[in-house]
Design a protein around this motif. Structure first.
Motif, mmCIF file in Angstrom:
data_model
loop_
_atom_site.group_PDB
_atom_site.id
_atom_site.type_symbol
_atom_site.label_atom_id
_atom_site.label_comp_id
_atom_site.label_asym_id
_atom_site.label_seq_id
_atom_site.Cartn_x
_atom_site.Cartn_y
_atom_site.Cartn_z
ATOM 1 N N SER A 29 0.867 -1.178 0.000
ATOM 2 C CA SER A 29 0.000 0.000 0.000
ATOM 3 C C SER A 29 0.902 1.226 0.000
ATOM 4 C CB SER A 29 -0.905 -0.004 1.237
ATOM 5 O OG SER A 29 -1.884 -1.009 1.126
ATOM 6 N N ALA A 66 -9.596 -5.858 -12.006
ATOM 7 C CA ALA A 66 -10.648 -5.928 -10.996
ATOM 8 C C ALA A 66 -11.844 -6.751 -11.444
ATOM 9 C CB ALA A 66 -11.107 -4.517 -10.627
ATOM 10 N N GLN A 258 -15.511 -8.994 -3.256
ATOM 11 C CA GLN A 258 -14.935 -7.654 -3.327
ATOM 12 C C GLN A 258 -13.459 -7.669 -2.939
ATOM 13 O OE1 GLN A 258 -15.079 -3.856 -0.483
ATOM 14 N NE2 GLN A 258 -17.071 -4.346 -1.318
ATOM 15 N N LEU A 262 -10.118 -6.147 -4.917
ATOM 16 C CA LEU A 262 -9.137 -5.215 -4.358
ATOM 17 C C LEU A 262 -7.719 -5.770 -4.458
ATOM 18 C CD1 LEU A 262 -11.213 -4.162 -1.237
ATOM 19 C CD2 LEU A 262 -10.629 -2.674 -3.154
ATOM 20 N N PRO A 278 -6.044 -0.005 -0.589
ATOM 21 C CA PRO A 278 -7.440 -0.145 -0.181
ATOM 22 C C PRO A 278 -7.704 0.773 1.008
ATOM 23 C CG PRO A 278 -6.307 -2.275 -0.255
ATOM 24 C CD PRO A 278 -5.266 -1.210 -0.294
ATOM 25 N N PHE A 423 -10.399 1.530 -3.539
ATOM 26 C CA PHE A 423 -8.972 1.490 -3.885
ATOM 27 C C PHE A 423 -8.623 2.783 -4.596
ATOM 28 C CE2 PHE A 423 -5.181 0.453 -6.283
ATOM 29 C CZ PHE A 423 -4.479 -0.409 -5.443
#
Length: 455
Positions: A29, A66, A258, A262, A278, A423
């Protein structure tokens, strides 16, 4: 894939050869993009660089990761009567797995220029699916993106950033200029009704109770085995569940889908050399109001299913605010997202029959042939698949009507649509990471992305 923007051509063109293990090892991230600012604290920093929005090619690659259409589900199940194979309700495959082939999670993409909904396979003309599959196979993600999306708003859609619409940890970077935000939207109603058709059939025979109504049968008393029906109401057989248990299972099942979306966004961001992470989107109505969903409302006491005495106290003490909740998405007269419940169906009975029609109607998954399948003998396989029994349909309708008549909503504990995490992707400010982090904080692709434009 032609692209006049030289800034984008490098990372998108190299996707075919990017190693999966490298993406898994280097995925992080990474939040600090060009033009951002952390006002105080040990990482206080103000970017000297101007924001650069993601190109359409970059967004398209992320969207493909995605929820890109990739072909057909194998649906390799046992289809003999009573074996459960007819729980499937879709045969078109995306880049993520989906329970029963339902594709319950939709994707919204929003940036400074506009906001789009990416249509799911069942919202696209069935005759177009083979061509869309081929676009994905050829890596023509931008064309695939253009054909699957529909614009729902000019400019960026964004809910408020203060708690509880967001959390404090995200406020400094939320909806920053140049970022693209990818928001999965969970539909709980399709999975809910499709699951009911399975658990309320003669083979599974689950008996459902309403824990908010003194654990009485949830509209299913006449289907109890003790009354001559097919649902097992003997508690010692352990086939009794509550409304809350069933809805918790549905919510978790859809949210897992979901989560896969992500994860794929994170891996593709790594391959492209973009930052991304996320982040919190778990508000019952904030995002939906920002996106322009059709909203309904009810007093908090009713929304929460409070007892008559508690409801009276809440009203008396003026602690019974009105709660808005989403019921569908429309744009310029077109219904883009509709749940399997009123107001888009006249009744829950009609909504339940609509799910059956999707599966076994004349143009349904197991009776039509427009969207195809992976089976070499499609008609031979589908014609041998047993339809849903009348008893299962009747019990499902009885339960759904009970829920709606008593609580005026479906599901009971959640709105029909839900957001949990989004995201946010951006071009990173590598100088921030070079100042505060060890060299391995940036992957090879992020460094190349920073080198392509000295800004």
């Amino acid at each position: 894939m032609a692209n006049q923007n030289s800034y984008c051509a490098g990372p998108v063109a190299g996707l075919e050869n990017f190693p999966l293990l490298q993406a898994l090892r280097e995925r992080r991230s990474r939040r600090f993009g060009r033009g951002m600012k952390i006002h105080a604290g040990p990482l206080a920093y103000e970017s000297r660089l101007q924001p650069v929005p993601l190109t359409e090619d970059e967004e398209a690659a992320l969207v493909f990761a995605a929820c890109g259409i990739t072909g057909h589900a194998l649906a390799d199940l046992a289809y003999a009567r009573g074996e459960g194979g007819n729980i499937m309700a879709g045969l078109v495959a995306r880049t993520i797995a989906s329970g029963d082939g339902l594709q319950t999670v939709a994707l919204v993409v929003t940036n400074d220029a506009g906001t789009h909904l990416v249509r799911r396979p069942r919202e696209l003309p069935a005759k177009n699916i083979p061509e869309l599959v081929e676009l994905g196979k050829r890596g023509e993600f931008t064309e695939l993106y253009r054909r699957c999306r529909v614009k729902i708003k000019d400019g960026r859609a964004a809910p408020p950033t203060e708690p509880l619409f967001n959390i404090n940890a995200n406020r400094w970077s939320a909806h920053a200029a140049g970022t693209s935000y990818f928001l999965p939207v969970n539909d709980l109603t399709f999975m809910y009704i499709n699951g009911l058709l399975e658990i309320l059939n003669e083979d599974t025979g689950v008996f459902l109770l309403d824990e908010r109504n003194h654990y009485r049968p949830a509209g299913l008393a006449r289907f109890a085995r003790s009354c001559g029906g097919h649902l097992e109401d003997d508690p010692h057989k352990l086939r009794i569940a509550t409304i809350r248990q069933v809805e918790q299972f549905v919510t978790e099942f859809v949210t897992i889908e979901q989560g896969m979306m992500l994860q794929n966004l994170g891996l593709m961001a790594q391959a492209l050399g973009l930052g991304g992470f996320p982040n919190f989107a778990n508000h019952e109505f904030g995002w939906f109001q920002a996106l322009g969903f059709r909203m309904e409302q009810m007093p908090a006491s009713r929304y929460l299913g409070a007892s008559p005495m508690v409801s009276f106290g809440m009203k008396l003490l003026r602690r019974d605010p009105v709660i808005p909740y989403p019921v569908g998405l429309e744009c310029e007269g077109e219904v883009l997202l509709k749940p399997f419940c009123p107001p888009y169906y006249k009744s829950m009975a009609e909504a339940a029959r609509a799910v059956v029609e999707i599966k076994f109607g004349a143009d349904g998954v197991f009776r039509g042939a427009q969207s195809g399948s992976s089976w070499s003998r499609h008609n031979e396989v589908t014609s041998a698949i047993s339809p849903i029994s009348d008893a299962a349909i009747a019990a499902t309708i009885a339960y759904c009507e009970y829920v709606w008549d008593r609580y005026s909503r479906f599901p009971v504990y959640m709105p029909p649509y839900r957001t949990v995490l989004g995201f946010q992707a951006c071009h990173l400010d590598c100088e921030f990471y070079e100042r505060f982090y060890r060299p391995e904080a940036l992957g090879e692709t992020q460094r190349k992305d920073g080198e392509r434009d000295s800004r």
